[in-house]
Design a protein around this motif. Sequence first.
Motif, PDB file in Angstrom:
ATOM      1  N   UNK A 396     -11.217  10.698   8.740  1.00  0.00           N
ATOM      2  CA  UNK A 396     -12.193   9.780   8.167  1.00  0.00           C
ATOM      3  C   UNK A 396     -12.954   9.115   9.315  1.00  0.00           C
ATOM      4  N   UNK A 397     -13.589   7.993   9.028  1.00  0.00           N
ATOM      5  CA  UNK A 397     -14.340   7.273  10.069  1.00  0.00           C
ATOM      6  C   UNK A 397     -13.824   5.841  10.219  1.00  0.00           C
ATOM      7  N   UNK A 398     -12.541   5.682   9.995  1.00  0.00           N
ATOM      8  CA  UNK A 398     -11.928   4.361  10.085  1.00  0.00           C
ATOM      9  C   UNK A 398     -11.782   3.923  11.542  1.00  0.00           C
ATOM     10  N   UNK A 399     -11.990   2.643  11.787  1.00  0.00           N
ATOM     11  CA  UNK A 399     -11.727   2.049  13.092  1.00  0.00           C
ATOM     12  C   UNK A 399     -10.633   0.996  13.032  1.00  0.00           C
ATOM     13  N   UNK A 400     -10.363   0.492  11.843  1.00  0.00           N
ATOM     14  CA  UNK A 400      -9.371  -0.564  11.689  1.00  0.00           C
ATOM     15  C   UNK A 400      -8.835  -0.501  10.264  1.00  0.00           C
ATOM     16  N   UNK A 401      -7.623  -0.986  10.078  1.00  0.00           N
ATOM     17  CA  UNK A 401      -7.023  -1.123   8.752  1.00  0.00           C
ATOM     18  C   UNK A 401      -6.846  -2.610   8.463  1.00  0.00           C
ATOM     19  N   UNK A 402      -6.785  -2.974   7.197  1.00  0.00           N
ATOM     20  CA  UNK A 402      -6.586  -4.395   6.866  1.00  0.00           C
ATOM     21  C   UNK A 402      -5.342  -4.955   7.544  1.00  0.00           C
ATOM     22  N   UNK A 403      -5.456  -6.138   8.047  1.00  0.00           N
ATOM     23  CA  UNK A 403      -4.342  -6.777   8.753  1.00  0.00           C
ATOM     24  C   UNK A 403      -3.133  -6.908   7.839  1.00  0.00           C
ATOM     25  N   UNK A 404      -1.998  -6.431   8.325  1.00  0.00           N
ATOM     26  CA  UNK A 404      -0.761  -6.562   7.566  1.00  0.00           C
ATOM     27  C   UNK A 404      -0.647  -5.649   6.371  1.00  0.00           C
ATOM     28  N   UNK A 405      -1.476  -4.587   6.301  1.00  0.00           N
ATOM     29  CA  UNK A 405      -1.460  -3.730   5.120  1.00  0.00           C
ATOM     30  C   UNK A 405      -0.103  -3.044   4.942  1.00  0.00           C
ATOM     31  N   UNK A 406       0.582  -2.741   6.067  1.00  0.00           N
ATOM     32  CA  UNK A 406       1.870  -2.060   5.959  1.00  0.00           C
ATOM     33  C   UNK A 406       3.035  -3.029   5.767  1.00  0.00           C
ATOM     34  N   UNK A 407       2.759  -4.298   5.854  1.00  0.00           N
ATOM     35  CA  UNK A 407       3.842  -5.276   5.707  1.00  0.00           C
ATOM     36  C   UNK A 407       4.332  -5.358   4.268  1.00  0.00           C
ATOM     37  N   UNK A 408       3.497  -4.932   3.331  1.00  0.00           N
ATOM     38  CA  UNK A 408       3.857  -5.066   1.924  1.00  0.00           C
ATOM     39  C   UNK A 408       4.191  -3.730   1.263  1.00  0.00           C
ATOM     40  N   UNK A 409       3.975  -2.625   1.992  1.00  0.00           N
ATOM     41  CA  UNK A 409       4.403  -1.320   1.490  1.00  0.00           C
ATOM     42  C   UNK A 409       5.859  -1.139   1.921  1.00  0.00           C
ATOM     43  N   UNK A 410       6.752  -1.585   1.100  1.00  0.00           N
ATOM     44  CA  UNK A 410       8.152  -1.749   1.510  1.00  0.00           C
ATOM     45  C   UNK A 410       8.895  -0.439   1.731  1.00  0.00           C
ATOM     46  N   UNK A 411       8.312   0.708   1.293  1.00  0.00           N
ATOM     47  CA  UNK A 411       9.007   1.989   1.432  1.00  0.00           C
ATOM     48  C   UNK A 411       8.209   2.994   2.249  1.00  0.00           C
ATOM     49  N   UNK A 412       7.163   2.561   2.920  1.00  0.00           N
ATOM     50  CA  UNK A 412       6.298   3.496   3.635  1.00  0.00           C
ATOM     51  C   UNK A 412       7.089   4.241   4.704  1.00  0.00           C
ATOM     52  N   UNK A 413       7.001   5.588   4.692  1.00  0.00           N
ATOM     53  CA  UNK A 413       7.748   6.402   5.644  1.00  0.00           C
ATOM     54  C   UNK A 413       6.835   7.292   6.476  1.00  0.00           C
ATOM     55  N   UNK A 414       5.719   7.736   5.910  1.00  0.00           N
ATOM     56  CA  UNK A 414       4.830   8.667   6.603  1.00  0.00           C
ATOM     57  C   UNK A 414       3.400   8.151   6.545  1.00  0.00           C
ATOM     58  N   UNK A 415       2.762   8.040   7.705  1.00  0.00           N
ATOM     59  CA  UNK A 415       1.359   7.618   7.798  1.00  0.00           C
ATOM     60  C   UNK A 415       0.632   8.596   8.705  1.00  0.00           C
ATOM     61  N   UNK A 416      -0.488   9.121   8.210  1.00  0.00           N
ATOM     62  CA  UNK A 416      -1.317  10.037   9.000  1.00  0.00           C
ATOM     63  C   UNK A 416      -2.678   9.396   9.232  1.00  0.00           C
ATOM     64  N   UNK A 417      -2.926   8.968  10.465  1.00  0.00           N
ATOM     65  CA  UNK A 417      -4.202   8.359  10.851  1.00  0.00           C
ATOM     66  C   UNK A 417      -4.989   9.272  11.787  1.00  0.00           C
ATOM     67  N   UNK A 418      -4.610  10.526  11.874  1.00  0.00           N
ATOM     68  CA  UNK A 418      -5.241  11.430  12.824  1.00  0.00           C
ATOM     69  C   UNK A 418      -6.722  11.597  12.543  1.00  0.00           C
ATOM     70  N   UNK A 419      -7.455  11.851  13.614  1.00  0.00           N
ATOM     71  CA  UNK A 419      -8.911  12.059  13.559  1.00  0.00           C
ATOM     72  C   UNK A 419      -9.658  10.885  12.949  1.00  0.00           C
ATOM     73  N   UNK A 420      -9.244   9.680  13.296  1.00  0.00           N
ATOM     74  CA  UNK A 420     -10.004   8.453  13.079  1.00  0.00           C
ATOM     75  C   UNK A 420     -10.169   7.797  14.449  1.00  0.00           C
TER      76      UNK A 420
END
Length: 676
Positions: A396-420
């Motif tokens: 995508x064309x992301x440069x930033x994610x919302x602050x603390x976005x992963x703090x509330x996803x209590x079960x997040x295991x896999x994140x793919x931010x490649x090619x941003x």
Amino acid sequence: LAVGWGSGAVTAWTSPGGCELVQSTADCTGRWLSSVPGNLRSDTEELLLDDNTIQVLGNASLLSYHQLRRLSLTKNQLELIKPGVFLSSQGLHVLSLADNLLFTNYSLTAAALSALPALRTLDLAGNRLTEDMVSVLVWNLSSLESLSVARNIIMRLDSSVFTNLTQLLELNLEKNYIFEIDQAFEGLQRLQRLNIAYNYLPCVVEFSLTQLRVLNVSNNVIEWFLALESDDLFELEVLDLSHNRLLFFPVLPRQSKLHSLLLKNNEMSFYQRLPNGTSLADVTVQFLLIDGNSTNITTVSLWDEICHSNLSSLHLLDMSQNQVWYLPEGFLAQMPSLTHLKLNQNCLETFQLLEGDPLAMLTELDLSQNQLVELGAEVGAGDILPNLQLFNLSTNRLRVLPSGVFAYTRKIATVDLSRNRVDLCPQPAVAGEAEAPPCVDIRGVKTLTHLSLAGCGLRGLGGHPFQGTSLMHLDLSDNHQALSGDLGWLQDLALTLQVLSLRNTSLSSTAVDFSAFNSLVRLDLSGNSLSVFPSSLGILKLLSLDLRDNCLPALPPDVARMPLGKSLQEVYLSQNPYNCCTLGWWDSLQRVKGLHVPDGQEMTCSYASRTLSPRALPEPVLWSCRWQTADLALLYLVLALPTCLTLLVAFTVVFLTLKQKLLKMVKSRCGVSSPY
């Protein structure tokens, strides 16, 4: 031949015809048989005759097998089944006649099939049958529960084809040439699974099969799907409309049990808000349905974004590979049970994550390969996607994610931010700027185990970007400036990291120390500038190592004796400038048991400007290499030996020639008389 499983034992015999007999099953597959063997056990219940050369089933072919329940004749050259062949096997339940030539004598074959009152499953796929032939073949098979006529030449279906199949539960029509269906399934009141994939249907209008549970109409040319406007409950659970030409979201039954909706690879979008500011909100389309002498006009608001269907049971929604650039307001709110949402390969520019979002059950969200420049989120005290485990935002064309976005996803295991174009926090402040550059903060996300940051343009990582995480898989490939310093910023992962990819990161042999990463089992160092094998790798117990496309002239001679050599199961070595005269390490690796070199055939080495294969070095090259690698002391000794021998011989000849003169000279000098 006796074969035992567990505490019981099953005995297998081989018949004189070469068939394998196991209990009540006779397997005669691929025996080049031109007829049915007559010397099998009379109590045979299952007879497998696939992949033979049988052309005709005569009236006496099955005469000995009164207890036959399952018969398979797939991939023969069967042209004719004589009418009396099944008279002695009327208990047959399953019959497979796929991939034969039954179109030649289909009427006689139909007469033979009509003598099977207990037949439940029939496979007629791949027999070049038309719809008229199929109608004749199944006319008297009212007991059928499963029928396959896939891979034939059926073009049009009407109510006459399957008239008497009142017990049919499953029908497979895939890979035909069907372009029209006219009330062909209305009489099949028990039908639950219908497969019409890979045909040429242009549309599905007034879909009314309320009893159907699974409908597969993928890989057609469908432009619209319209269910009958009715409040009746449809039993539909799975609808596959993928790989068609849908222009808009399908008009689904108002009440159904739908849990999987597959819309991949269509031309679908939403049209109330167009990029040029226009709207199609008030535009309707009229469908003129002509049935005989009756005409019916149906008016539909194709671009109505309000979905009137009850989608509360939907678990999987796949809308990937479409032209969706926004989602209507409240669209996902109608799907509170959704667990998998695939929106990859669309045109989305923004996506909103809301506190108290109705997608509380979502475990997988794929937004990859869009045009996202913003991921909106209202981050407060509540959970955002609390059950999310996989979040794919790659390409995508992301440069930033919302602050603390992963703090509330209590079960997040896999994140793919490649090619941003993202950076990891903490980022050092830039001189002259009040704030540090934008970055993505994953520190303290304890559940995160897989992270991909490939091709993100990461620069000179420092600090502790992975502090408080337990990452096991980390992909940093295609970041040319990420490793400009040492690997100190990875130390927080030393105890947990198992898979690390540093492919194409401009890694050199200087300042590379992997000794602290004792948990690593897979390491990718391909596409770098390594000119010396990192000595710290020798103590690791890797299972897989990729060293392709580097500048390595050789590996350590004792690599096979290192802990690394003893643990490796897979190693990639090609595209390196190996020296043909220093391949001792290669010979030792080849002797390691259990070690696989998938690219071994592609390996080359250099000798005197020649590129050779280490597996087949010419004998002159081997001799030359032996001289080049021999012990220098031994070499000097060999070179000096002829000279020493020459001098010794010359001295001996001179001495013998001048012996008498020398003796007289000595005596005269010493004054001693000689006896005569």
